[in-house]
Write a protein that holds these residues in place. Structure first.
Motif, mmCIF file in Angstrom:
data_model
loop_
_atom_site.group_PDB
_atom_site.id
_atom_site.type_symbol
_atom_site.label_atom_id
_atom_site.label_comp_id
_atom_site.label_asym_id
_atom_site.label_seq_id
_atom_site.Cartn_x
_atom_site.Cartn_y
_atom_site.Cartn_z
ATOM 1 N N SER A 50 0.855 -1.186 0.000
ATOM 2 C CA SER A 50 0.000 0.000 0.000
ATOM 3 C C SER A 50 0.887 1.231 0.000
ATOM 4 O O SER A 50 1.722 1.410 0.891
ATOM 5 C CB SER A 50 -0.913 -0.006 1.232
ATOM 6 N N ILE A 51 0.702 2.095 -1.001
ATOM 7 C CA ILE A 51 1.477 3.325 -1.121
ATOM 8 C C ILE A 51 0.580 4.498 -0.767
ATOM 9 O O ILE A 51 -0.402 4.754 -1.449
ATOM 10 C CB ILE A 51 2.023 3.496 -2.553
ATOM 11 N N THR A 52 0.902 5.181 0.310
ATOM 12 C CA THR A 52 0.106 6.296 0.844
ATOM 13 C C THR A 52 -1.385 5.952 0.817
ATOM 14 O O THR A 52 -2.241 6.742 0.415
ATOM 15 C CB THR A 52 0.445 7.630 0.130
ATOM 16 N N GLY A 53 -1.687 4.737 1.259
ATOM 17 C CA GLY A 53 -3.047 4.204 1.210
ATOM 18 C C GLY A 53 -4.001 4.947 2.129
ATOM 19 O O GLY A 53 -3.655 5.314 3.253
ATOM 20 N N VAL A 54 -5.221 5.136 1.637
ATOM 21 C CA VAL A 54 -6.258 5.857 2.380
ATOM 22 C C VAL A 54 -7.478 4.963 2.563
ATOM 23 O O VAL A 54 -7.937 4.317 1.613
ATOM 24 C CB VAL A 54 -6.659 7.145 1.628
ATOM 25 N N ASN A 55 -7.998 4.934 3.771
ATOM 26 C CA ASN A 55 -9.259 4.262 4.070
ATOM 27 C C ASN A 55 -10.384 5.185 3.606
ATOM 28 O O ASN A 55 -10.763 6.124 4.295
ATOM 29 C CB ASN A 55 -9.351 3.990 5.575
ATOM 30 N N ALA A 87 -12.430 0.277 5.150
ATOM 31 C CA ALA A 87 -11.471 -0.552 4.416
ATOM 32 C C ALA A 87 -10.739 -1.530 5.306
ATOM 33 O O ALA A 87 -10.266 -2.572 4.838
ATOM 34 C CB ALA A 87 -10.459 0.347 3.692
ATOM 35 N N PHE A 88 -10.631 -1.221 6.597
ATOM 36 C CA PHE A 88 -9.798 -2.025 7.488
ATOM 37 C C PHE A 88 -10.597 -2.989 8.365
ATOM 38 O O PHE A 88 -10.028 -3.678 9.211
ATOM 39 C CB PHE A 88 -8.967 -1.112 8.387
ATOM 40 N N HIS A 89 -11.897 -3.059 8.167
ATOM 41 C CA HIS A 89 -12.733 -3.965 8.960
ATOM 42 C C HIS A 89 -12.281 -5.410 8.763
ATOM 43 O O HIS A 89 -12.111 -5.873 7.641
ATOM 44 C CB HIS A 89 -14.193 -3.818 8.532
ATOM 45 N N LEU A 117 -6.419 -10.147 7.139
ATOM 46 C CA LEU A 117 -5.288 -9.646 6.359
ATOM 47 C C LEU A 117 -4.024 -10.346 6.842
ATOM 48 O O LEU A 117 -3.411 -9.949 7.831
ATOM 49 C CB LEU A 117 -5.159 -8.128 6.492
ATOM 50 N N THR A 118 -3.631 -11.403 6.133
ATOM 51 C CA THR A 118 -2.579 -12.298 6.616
ATOM 52 C C THR A 118 -1.330 -12.331 5.738
ATOM 53 O O THR A 118 -0.302 -12.861 6.153
ATOM 54 C CB THR A 118 -3.129 -13.721 6.723
ATOM 55 N N GLN A 119 -1.403 -11.798 4.518
ATOM 56 C CA GLN A 119 -0.267 -11.877 3.599
ATOM 57 C C GLN A 119 0.863 -10.946 4.041
ATOM 58 O O GLN A 119 0.652 -10.004 4.814
ATOM 59 C CB GLN A 119 -0.704 -11.493 2.183
ATOM 60 N N PRO A 120 2.091 -11.216 3.559
ATOM 61 C CA PRO A 120 3.170 -10.252 3.770
ATOM 62 C C PRO A 120 2.726 -8.863 3.311
ATOM 63 O O PRO A 120 2.128 -8.715 2.234
ATOM 64 C CB PRO A 120 4.300 -10.802 2.903
ATOM 65 N N HIS A 131 -0.360 3.861 9.817
ATOM 66 C CA HIS A 131 -0.073 3.352 11.160
ATOM 67 C C HIS A 131 -1.203 2.453 11.664
ATOM 68 O O HIS A 131 -0.956 1.434 12.328
ATOM 69 C CB HIS A 131 0.146 4.516 12.123
ATOM 70 N N ASP A 132 -2.431 2.817 11.332
ATOM 71 C CA ASP A 132 -3.589 2.056 11.796
ATOM 72 C C ASP A 132 -3.591 0.648 11.207
ATOM 73 O O ASP A 132 -3.770 -0.341 11.933
ATOM 74 C CB ASP A 132 -4.872 2.804 11.407
ATOM 75 N N ILE A 133 -3.362 0.515 9.899
ATOM 76 C CA ILE A 133 -3.441 -0.812 9.297
ATOM 77 C C ILE A 133 -2.270 -1.689 9.721
ATOM 78 O O ILE A 133 -2.433 -2.905 9.903
ATOM 79 C CB ILE A 133 -3.547 -0.725 7.757
#
Length: 313
Positions: free
Chosen positions: A142-147, A237-239, A245-248, A267-269
């Motif tokens: 994720s690059i500068t990812g936004v929820n 998005a993070f629910h 969410l288990t992958q590297p 930081h949250d994810i």
């Protein structure tokens, strides 16, 4: 940035669709269709298109490094089909990732056991969400990812305003069901001066990216269809990231914080993700839009993204 790649423009349609998905496939140097390659799905930001950062920056560089990369336009956006235009529906956006993965598994040169996924801005948030239930993706960046759901609720300013926005969407949807034209709205100020009057770094730089020669594209419209916008206001998005969410996982953000909240979301994810192999990189003196196309932003990010996929794919 990398330039020594071949690009194929393609469209495809899944059995569950009534429209085509448009995509650009970036091939590595000396590509041989008889070989099998690690492959990366690259997702564009909200209001953007495949020709912008997800394609010309990240897909190009990752292909130069030896991967096949597919940058696609979301349904209802860019050169992809679907009406009304400019729908930003999280459920459809996430389903698009599965549709792209389906298509990739039909290509003989794609190693179906070595597919990764990357997204920028809102595309990064969708990437994280899609990877929770699409386990054909073996590594996630994720690059500068936004929820997007969190951002949309915060943008309203209060819970009462969220409810008012939902009521407005319901009213507009009823009008369209009765024959009215679709209504769209823009996210960006009308001028550079208006963007600077807002004063927020993300708004100022969004205008600079989307409305100048730096990044503008005919399909990077930054327009949003109103009637179908209600679903985003109830989406996170993070629910379930703490269990699914288990992958590297690699998350990259800049330390210059703006209204879109990518720094906080990064930081949250990382805190919430169940991934055992997860890393957050905070680039100093880097903004949200630096990570779209600037050497000290996107260029630095790629120094970590390329080896990350090389290790995990």
């Amino acid at each position: 940035m990398a330039t020594n790649t071949t690009i194929e423009h393609t469209t495809f349609r899944n059995p569950d669709m009534y429209w085509d998905i448009a995509a650009d496939i970036y091939y590595p140097p000396h590509f041989d269709a008889h070989n099998s390659y690690p492959t990366i799905v690259s997702a564009h930001p909200i209001g953007s298109c495949k020709e912008q950062t997800s394609g010309n920056i990240y897909a190009s560089a990752l292909a130069e490094a030896g991967n096949v990369v597919i940058a696609f336009d979301a349904s209802f956006q860019g050169a992809s089909g679907g009406t009304p235009r400019f729908i930003e529906d999280p459920a459809q956006r996430v389903e698009d990732f599965r549709r792209v993965a389906d298509y990739l598994t039909t290509l003989p040169y794609v190693d179906a056991d070595r597919i990764g996924v990357l997204g920028v801005c809102g595309g990064g948030g969708y990437t994280l969400n899609a990877a929770m239930t699409e386990k054909r993706f073996k590594a996630v960046a994720s690059i500068t990812g936004v929820n997007y759901g969190r951002m949309m609720r915060e943008t309203q300013g209060s819970n009462d305003a969220v409810i008012a926005a939902l009521e407005a969407a319901a009213t507009q949807r009823t009008k369209e069901a009765r024959g009215a034209d679709s209504a769209v709205a823009g996210m960006l100020p009308d001028s550079k001066e208006a963007a600077h009057d807002v004063g927020d770094i993300d708004i100022v730089e969004a205008y600079d990216y989307y409305r100048t020669e730096r990044g503008e594209s005919p399909n990077g419209c930054v327009l949003f269809e109103n009637a179908h916008g209600a679903s985003a206001l109830g989406w996170d998005a993070f629910h379930l990231a703490d269990t699914l969410l288990t992958q590297p996982l690699l998350v990259i953000v800049g330390d210059k914080q703006g209204a879109f909240g990518a720094y906080r979301d990064g930081h949250d994810i990382i805190r919430r993700a169940a991934s055992k192999d997860k890393k957050l990189i905070v680039l100093e003196n880097v903004s949200h839009y630096d990570l779209y196309d600037q050497p000290h932003g996107a260029g630095e990010a790629l120094k970590s993204v390329i080896p990350f996929f090389a290790e995990h794919l």
